[in-house]
Design a protein around this motif. Structure first.
Motif, PDB file in Angstrom:
ATOM      1  N   SER A  92       0.693  -1.587  -0.313  1.00 40.61           N
ATOM      2  CA  SER A  92      -0.330  -0.073  -0.109  1.00 40.61           C
ATOM      3  C   SER A  92       1.047   1.074   0.019  1.00 40.61           C
ATOM      4  CB  SER A  92      -0.941  -0.119   1.125  1.00 40.61           C
ATOM      5  OG  SER A  92      -0.157   0.092   2.270  1.00 40.61           O
ATOM      6  N   PRO A  93       0.252   2.131  -0.374  1.00 40.66           N
ATOM      7  CA  PRO A  93       0.757   3.642  -0.663  1.00 40.66           C
ATOM      8  C   PRO A  93       1.806   3.794   1.067  1.00 40.66           C
ATOM      9  CG  PRO A  93      -1.324   4.114  -0.669  1.00 40.66           C
ATOM     10  CD  PRO A  93      -0.892   2.744  -1.147  1.00 40.66           C
ATOM     11  N   PHE A  94       1.399   3.756   1.755  1.00 45.02           N
ATOM     12  CA  PHE A  94       0.944   3.872   3.592  1.00 45.02           C
ATOM     13  C   PHE A  94       2.049   3.159   3.837  1.00 45.02           C
ATOM     14  CE2 PHE A  94       1.269   2.275   7.319  1.00 45.02           C
ATOM     15  CZ  PHE A  94       1.841   3.472   9.067  1.00 45.02           C
ATOM     16  N   GLN A  95       2.162   2.161   3.203  1.00 42.45           N
ATOM     17  CA  GLN A  95       3.480   0.641   3.807  1.00 42.45           C
ATOM     18  C   GLN A  95       5.035   1.225   2.640  1.00 42.45           C
ATOM     19  OE1 GLN A  95       2.359  -3.305   3.186  1.00 42.45           O
ATOM     20  NE2 GLN A  95       1.113  -3.066   5.012  1.00 42.45           N
ATOM     21  N   MET A  96       4.955   1.453   1.280  1.00 47.62           N
ATOM     22  CA  MET A  96       5.862   2.115   0.972  1.00 47.62           C
ATOM     23  C   MET A  96       6.399   3.001   1.864  1.00 47.62           C
ATOM     24  SD  MET A  96       6.471   3.073  -3.424  1.00 47.62           S
ATOM     25  CE  MET A  96       7.935   3.571  -3.687  1.00 47.62           C
ATOM     26  N   LEU A  97       5.844   4.561   2.282  1.00 41.59           N
ATOM     27  CA  LEU A  97       6.062   5.652   2.841  1.00 41.59           C
ATOM     28  C   LEU A  97       6.557   4.911   3.949  1.00 41.59           C
ATOM     29  CD1 LEU A  97       6.149   8.476   3.343  1.00 41.59           C
ATOM     30  CD2 LEU A  97       3.409   8.278   4.695  1.00 41.59           C
ATOM     31  N   ILE A  98       6.420   4.507   5.320  1.00 40.48           N
ATOM     32  CA  ILE A  98       7.293   3.724   5.878  1.00 40.48           C
ATOM     33  C   ILE A  98       8.460   2.733   5.197  1.00 40.48           C
ATOM     34  CG2 ILE A  98       7.251   2.125   7.725  1.00 40.48           C
ATOM     35  CD1 ILE A  98       5.072   4.676   7.947  1.00 40.48           C
ATOM     36  N   ALA A  99       8.496   2.275   4.219  1.00 39.76           N
ATOM     37  CA  ALA A  99       9.617   1.006   3.974  1.00 39.76           C
ATOM     38  C   ALA A  99      10.292   2.592   3.761  1.00 39.76           C
ATOM     39  CB  ALA A  99       9.209   1.064   3.072  1.00 39.76           C
ATOM     40  N   THR A 100      10.146   3.707   2.327  1.00 40.18           N
ATOM     41  CA  THR A 100      11.165   4.415   2.463  1.00 40.18           C
ATOM     42  C   THR A 100      11.759   5.538   3.611  1.00 40.18           C
ATOM     43  OG1 THR A 100       9.642   4.804   0.134  1.00 40.18           O
ATOM     44  CG2 THR A 100      11.431   6.434   0.255  1.00 40.18           C
ATOM     45  N   VAL A 101      10.555   5.944   4.562  1.00 44.74           N
ATOM     46  CA  VAL A 101      11.373   6.530   6.100  1.00 44.74           C
ATOM     47  C   VAL A 101      12.001   6.024   6.720  1.00 44.74           C
ATOM     48  CG1 VAL A 101      10.935   7.117   8.561  1.00 44.74           C
ATOM     49  CG2 VAL A 101       8.921   7.910   6.154  1.00 44.74           C
ATOM     50  N   LEU A 102      12.176   4.351   6.356  1.00 43.13           N
ATOM     51  CA  LEU A 102      13.214   3.616   7.034  1.00 43.13           C
ATOM     52  C   LEU A 102      14.270   3.081   6.342  1.00 43.13           C
ATOM     53  CD1 LEU A 102      11.125   0.055   7.994  1.00 43.13           C
ATOM     54  CD2 LEU A 102      12.076   2.096   9.670  1.00 43.13           C
ATOM     55  N   ILE A 141       7.570  -0.456  18.621  1.00 40.49           N
ATOM     56  CA  ILE A 141       8.154   0.070  17.147  1.00 40.49           C
ATOM     57  C   ILE A 141       9.819  -0.009  17.578  1.00 40.49           C
ATOM     58  CG2 ILE A 141       8.178   1.294  15.208  1.00 40.49           C
ATOM     59  CD1 ILE A 141       5.322   2.635  16.586  1.00 40.49           C
ATOM     60  N   GLU A 142      10.478   0.456  18.331  1.00 39.45           N
ATOM     61  CA  GLU A 142      11.873   0.431  17.939  1.00 39.45           C
ATOM     62  C   GLU A 142      12.356  -0.944  17.969  1.00 39.45           C
ATOM     63  OE1 GLU A 142      12.679   4.491  21.062  1.00 39.45           O
ATOM     64  OE2 GLU A 142      13.335   2.203  21.564  1.00 39.45           O
ATOM     65  N   GLN A 143      11.907  -2.094  18.850  1.00 38.81           N
ATOM     66  CA  GLN A 143      12.020  -3.159  18.731  1.00 38.81           C
ATOM     67  C   GLN A 143      11.941  -3.332  16.661  1.00 38.81           C
ATOM     68  OE1 GLN A 143      10.189  -5.817  21.208  1.00 38.81           O
ATOM     69  NE2 GLN A 143      12.348  -7.852  21.616  1.00 38.81           N
ATOM     70  N   ALA A 144      11.015  -3.272  16.247  1.00 40.56           N
ATOM     71  CA  ALA A 144      10.225  -3.899  15.055  1.00 40.56           C
ATOM     72  C   ALA A 144      11.398  -3.263  14.343  1.00 40.56           C
ATOM     73  CB  ALA A 144       9.031  -4.185  14.649  1.00 40.56           C
ATOM     74  N   ILE A 145      11.794  -2.572  14.197  1.00 41.28           N
ATOM     75  CA  ILE A 145      12.787  -1.704  13.658  1.00 41.28           C
ATOM     76  C   ILE A 145      14.202  -1.768  13.478  1.00 41.28           C
ATOM     77  CG2 ILE A 145      10.715  -0.547  12.488  1.00 41.28           C
ATOM     78  CD1 ILE A 145      12.253   2.375  13.586  1.00 41.28           C
ATOM     79  N   SER A 146      14.921  -2.582  14.434  1.00 42.82           N
ATOM     80  CA  SER A 146      15.677  -2.462  15.301  1.00 42.82           C
ATOM     81  C   SER A 146      17.032  -2.704  14.600  1.00 42.82           C
ATOM     82  CB  SER A 146      16.332  -2.952  16.432  1.00 42.82           C
ATOM     83  OG  SER A 146      16.162  -4.578  16.868  1.00 42.82           O
ATOM     84  N   LYS A 147      16.626  -3.337  13.504  1.00 49.59           N
ATOM     85  CA  LYS A 147      18.154  -3.556  12.498  1.00 49.59           C
ATOM     86  C   LYS A 147      18.121  -2.487  11.730  1.00 49.59           C
ATOM     87  CE  LYS A 147      17.464  -8.428  12.429  1.00 49.59           C
ATOM     88  NZ  LYS A 147      17.275  -9.754  11.223  1.00 49.59           N
ATOM     89  N   VAL A 148      17.432  -1.086  11.303  1.00 52.13           N
ATOM     90  CA  VAL A 148      17.850  -0.307  10.132  1.00 52.13           C
ATOM     91  C   VAL A 148      18.223   1.242  11.274  1.00 52.13           C
ATOM     92  CG1 VAL A 148      16.304  -1.055   8.909  1.00 52.13           C
ATOM     93  CG2 VAL A 148      15.692   0.524  10.881  1.00 52.13           C
ATOM     94  N   ALA A 190      11.551   5.376  14.746  1.00 49.37           N
ATOM     95  CA  ALA A 190       9.808   4.630  15.038  1.00 49.37           C
ATOM     96  C   ALA A 190       9.503   5.707  15.803  1.00 49.37           C
ATOM     97  CB  ALA A 190      10.676   3.979  16.926  1.00 49.37           C
ATOM     98  N   LYS A 191      10.287   6.761  16.483  1.00 46.49           N
ATOM     99  CA  LYS A 191       8.918   8.475  16.795  1.00 46.49           C
ATOM    100  C   LYS A 191       8.785   8.740  16.055  1.00 46.49           C
ATOM    101  CE  LYS A 191      11.936   9.839  20.201  1.00 46.49           C
ATOM    102  NZ  LYS A 191      13.095  10.348  20.553  1.00 46.49           N
ATOM    103  N   PHE A 192       9.671   8.370  14.453  1.00 43.64           N
ATOM    104  CA  PHE A 192       9.354   9.435  13.607  1.00 43.64           C
ATOM    105  C   PHE A 192       7.451   8.823  12.797  1.00 43.64           C
ATOM    106  CE2 PHE A 192      13.142  11.177  11.917  1.00 43.64           C
ATOM    107  CZ  PHE A 192      12.866  12.954  12.408  1.00 43.64           C
TER     108      PHE A 192
END
Ligand code: SF4
Length: 214
Positions: free
Chosen positions: A30-40, A74-81, A88-90
């Protein structure tokens, strides 16, 4: 050769050599998921991001799920980046803002997108171009920045000014492919530390080689 003509020839050759963009972000639906992936992906590799997004989006598929999560989850879920605490805050603030101001729908203009936490012009341009097929600008990442400068398409080093220069010399119908083509060439030949100029098919159009065609 005038700059406009040289630019067009450069992009014709790039299109011939890189007919398909390989790599990039995956796992979003979805565009939302793509937005999150791009922020990451800011200051992280696409590979690192792709390694976490399948699980991330099955657990947090939409703005509501990120908005109601705890920051530590959220921090735990994305801690590899990289920069995962800031990201996580953003992501949570961005999700809450989408819910409160946009009814959970990702907006489709750069002006609206850059008001979201963690979203700059590069992220906004990637999303508009690659998901919505809307050409408002050109995403300037590290490859676009380096190659635009080496190829003499700009004399600027600030991404905003580089984008402005590119928009002036590249026809609107080609804006959508510029980032992908320059990333492909940057990865394959015009590498950051040791560009392979002797084997580069742009050699005769590149000021860096000193053999630009007249
Ligand atoms: S000639 Fe060298 S600097 Fe110019 S685009 Fe090719 S690899 Fe890059």
């Amino acid at each position: 050769m005038i700059l406009l003509e040289r630019t067009l020839r450069i992009f014709v050759l790039l299109e011939v050599h890189y007919p398909k963009f390989i790599g990039g972000l995956t796992n979003y639906t979805s565009p939302f998921q793509m937005l999150i992936a791009t922020v990451l992906s800011t200051q992280s590799t696409d590979k690192q991001v792709n390694s976490i997004t399948r699980d991330l989006f099955s657990r947090y598929p939409n703005p509501a799920s990120f908005a109601s999560a705890t920051i530590s989850d959220i921090e735990q879920a994305i801690s590899k980046v990289g920069l995962y605490k800031n990201k996580a805050k953003f992501i949570q603030e961005l999700s809450k803002q989408l819910i409160s101001e946009f009814d959970s729908i990702v907006p489709t203009t750069i002006g609206e997108l850059v008001k979201l936490p963690g979203v700059g012009r590069k992220t906004a341009n990637v999303l508009l171009n690659d998901w919505f097929n809307i050409r408002e600008g050109i995403a300037v990442d590290t490859h676009v920045k380096r190659l635009s400068y080496r190829l003499g398409l700009t004399s600027e080093i600030d991404p905003f000014k580089i984008e402005k220069d590119l928009l002036e010399i590249i026809p609107n119908e080609k804006w959508g492919m510029v980032t992908h083509l320059l990333i492909s060439h940057g990865r394959a030949i015009c590498k950051s530390h040791r560009p392979l100029c002797k084997t580069c098919f742009l050699m005769f159009m590149c000021p860096r080689t000193g053999v630009v065609e007249g």
